[in-house]
Design a protein around this motif. Structure first.
Motif, PDB file in Angstrom:
ATOM      1  N   GLU A  10     -27.148  14.078 -15.188  1.00 36.76           N
ATOM      2  CA  GLU A  10     -26.972  13.254 -16.377  1.00 36.76           C
ATOM      3  C   GLU A  10     -25.570  13.384 -16.960  1.00 36.76           C
ATOM      4  N   LYS A  11     -24.935  12.243 -17.176  1.00 38.54           N
ATOM      5  CA  LYS A  11     -23.629  12.179 -17.855  1.00 38.54           C
ATOM      6  C   LYS A  11     -23.792  11.194 -19.008  1.00 38.54           C
ATOM      7  N   ARG A  12     -23.929  11.706 -20.217  1.00 40.80           N
ATOM      8  CA  ARG A  12     -24.227  10.845 -21.349  1.00 40.80           C
ATOM      9  C   ARG A  12     -22.989  10.372 -22.086  1.00 40.80           C
ATOM     10  N   ASP A  13     -21.911  11.148 -22.064  1.00 40.80           N
ATOM     11  CA  ASP A  13     -20.793  10.900 -22.971  1.00 40.80           C
ATOM     12  C   ASP A  13     -19.626  10.140 -22.381  1.00 40.80           C
ATOM     13  N   GLU A  14     -19.726   9.757 -21.111  1.00 41.84           N
ATOM     14  CA  GLU A  14     -18.623   9.006 -20.501  1.00 41.84           C
ATOM     15  C   GLU A  14     -19.188   7.931 -19.595  1.00 41.84           C
ATOM     16  N   PRO A  15     -18.429   6.853 -19.421  1.00 38.38           N
ATOM     17  CA  PRO A  15     -18.930   5.784 -18.543  1.00 38.38           C
ATOM     18  C   PRO A  15     -19.093   6.295 -17.113  1.00 38.38           C
ATOM     19  N   ILE A  16     -20.082   5.743 -16.425  1.00 39.53           N
ATOM     20  CA  ILE A  16     -20.356   6.159 -15.047  1.00 39.53           C
ATOM     21  C   ILE A  16     -19.687   5.185 -14.090  1.00 39.53           C
ATOM     22  N   GLN A  17     -18.882   5.735 -13.193  1.00 36.70           N
ATOM     23  CA  GLN A  17     -18.229   4.926 -12.165  1.00 36.70           C
ATOM     24  C   GLN A  17     -19.284   4.510 -11.141  1.00 36.70           C
ATOM     25  N   SER A  18     -19.406   3.210 -10.922  1.00 36.62           N
ATOM     26  CA  SER A  18     -20.400   2.718  -9.964  1.00 36.62           C
ATOM     27  C   SER A  18     -20.039   3.143  -8.547  1.00 36.62           C
ATOM     28  N   GLN A  19     -21.002   3.722  -7.861  1.00 38.78           N
ATOM     29  CA  GLN A  19     -20.843   4.129  -6.468  1.00 38.78           C
ATOM     30  C   GLN A  19     -21.799   3.311  -5.610  1.00 38.78           C
ATOM     31  N   HIS A  20     -21.587   3.390  -4.303  1.00 41.28           N
ATOM     32  CA  HIS A  20     -22.441   2.666  -3.360  1.00 41.28           C
ATOM     33  C   HIS A  20     -23.233   3.659  -2.530  1.00 41.28           C
ATOM     34  N   TYR A  21     -24.552   3.468  -2.479  1.00 41.82           N
ATOM     35  CA  TYR A  21     -25.424   4.306  -1.669  1.00 41.82           C
ATOM     36  C   TYR A  21     -26.242   3.394  -0.762  1.00 41.82           C
ATOM     37  N   ALA A  22     -26.158   3.618   0.547  1.00 42.62           N
ATOM     38  CA  ALA A  22     -26.871   2.768   1.513  1.00 42.62           C
ATOM     39  C   ALA A  22     -27.949   3.597   2.196  1.00 42.62           C
ATOM     40  N   PHE A  23     -29.153   3.049   2.238  1.00 44.53           N
ATOM     41  CA  PHE A  23     -30.307   3.747   2.814  1.00 44.53           C
ATOM     42  C   PHE A  23     -30.795   3.016   4.047  1.00 44.53           C
ATOM     43  N   LEU A  24     -30.842   3.729   5.169  1.00 44.99           N
ATOM     44  CA  LEU A  24     -31.428   3.189   6.393  1.00 44.99           C
ATOM     45  C   LEU A  24     -32.935   3.389   6.271  1.00 44.99           C
ATOM     46  N   VAL A  25     -33.684   2.286   6.262  1.00 46.30           N
ATOM     47  CA  VAL A  25     -35.123   2.359   6.010  1.00 46.30           C
ATOM     48  C   VAL A  25     -35.898   1.814   7.208  1.00 46.30           C
ATOM     49  N   PRO A  26     -37.141   2.288   7.407  1.00 47.61           N
ATOM     50  CA  PRO A  26     -37.948   1.755   8.513  1.00 47.61           C
ATOM     51  C   PRO A  26     -38.225   0.270   8.317  1.00 47.61           C
ATOM     52  N   ASP A  27     -38.129  -0.473   9.385  1.00 50.17           N
ATOM     53  CA  ASP A  27     -38.337  -1.923   9.317  1.00 50.17           C
ATOM     54  C   ASP A  27     -39.689  -2.270   8.699  1.00 50.17           C
ATOM     55  N   ASP A  28     -40.704  -1.477   9.018  1.00 46.03           N
ATOM     56  CA  ASP A  28     -42.041  -1.806   8.530  1.00 46.03           C
ATOM     57  C   ASP A  28     -42.257  -1.448   7.055  1.00 46.03           C
TER      58      ASP A  28
ATOM     59  N   ALA B 245     -28.280   3.072 -13.608  1.00 44.43           N
ATOM     60  CA  ALA B 245     -26.957   3.548 -14.032  1.00 44.43           C
ATOM     61  C   ALA B 245     -25.836   2.621 -13.546  1.00 44.43           C
ATOM     62  N   GLY B 246     -26.198   1.572 -12.817  1.00 43.06           N
ATOM     63  CA  GLY B 246     -25.187   0.628 -12.340  1.00 43.06           C
ATOM     64  C   GLY B 246     -24.656   0.912 -10.952  1.00 43.06           C
ATOM     65  N   HIS B 247     -25.265   1.857 -10.241  1.00 41.82           N
ATOM     66  CA  HIS B 247     -24.847   2.097  -8.856  1.00 41.82           C
ATOM     67  C   HIS B 247     -25.342   0.954  -7.966  1.00 41.82           C
ATOM     68  N   ASN B 248     -24.557   0.641  -6.938  1.00 40.26           N
ATOM     69  CA  ASN B 248     -24.903  -0.440  -6.025  1.00 40.26           C
ATOM     70  C   ASN B 248     -25.678   0.136  -4.838  1.00 40.26           C
ATOM     71  N   MET B 249     -26.989  -0.067  -4.858  1.00 37.70           N
ATOM     72  CA  MET B 249     -27.857   0.485  -3.832  1.00 37.70           C
ATOM     73  C   MET B 249     -28.067  -0.541  -2.727  1.00 37.70           C
TER      74      MET B 249
END
Length: 137
Positions: free
Chosen positions: A62-80, A123-127
């Motif tokens: 948790e970071k409450r007192d400063e803006p959060i820099q948006s990061q990118h997280y990519a998840f490889l998921v099962p097709d089904d 939080a604005g992260h690009n998932m």
């Protein structure tokens, strides 16, 4: 010339965990766990972990007192499981997109013979969820 020069090392380096900043760690951790069909683990000090099950943990911090820099997280998921994840996004009215710029709402992509989508977490992260790794990886 030795035959062992081009062999991968016996102890491969793996990502073990990464801190994910959030304005509300509980909200963000529960959000991604819900979408991906995972569970939030017990808090570990200031971190709230979500175990991805492949040896990697997202540690929400948790970071409450400063803006959060948006990061990118990519998840490889099962097709089904992809359709169920899209359905869970729809159920909680989170818009998903085919591209990382979020210009085509309600669409998925079909990169590399798979399916993928992007969406923002609380939080604005690009998932990103994808069923095939990028070509060449």
């Amino acid at each position: 010339m030795s035959h062992h020069q081009h062999q991968p090392p016996t102890t491969a380096v793996q990502l073990n965990h990464t801190a994910v900043y959030a304005t509300d760690r509980q909200l963000s951790a529960e959000f991604i766990a819900e979408i991906l069909g995972l569970e939030v683990s017990a808090p570990l000090g200031p971190f709230l972990p979500v175990d991805l099950g492949n040896g990697v943990t997202l540690d929400y911090y948790e970071k409450r007192d400063e803006p959060i820099q948006s990061q990118h997280y990519a998840f490889l998921v099962p097709d089904d499981q992809f359709d169920a994840m899209i359905a869970r996004l729809k159920a909680i009215a989170v818009t998903y997109y085919a591209n990382p710029d979020h210009t085509d709402p309600g669409q998925i992509n079909r990169l590399f013979g798979g399916r993928g989508a992007y969406f923002a977490d609380p939080a604005g992260h690009n998932m990103e969820i994808m069923t095939r790794p990028y070509a060449g990886r």
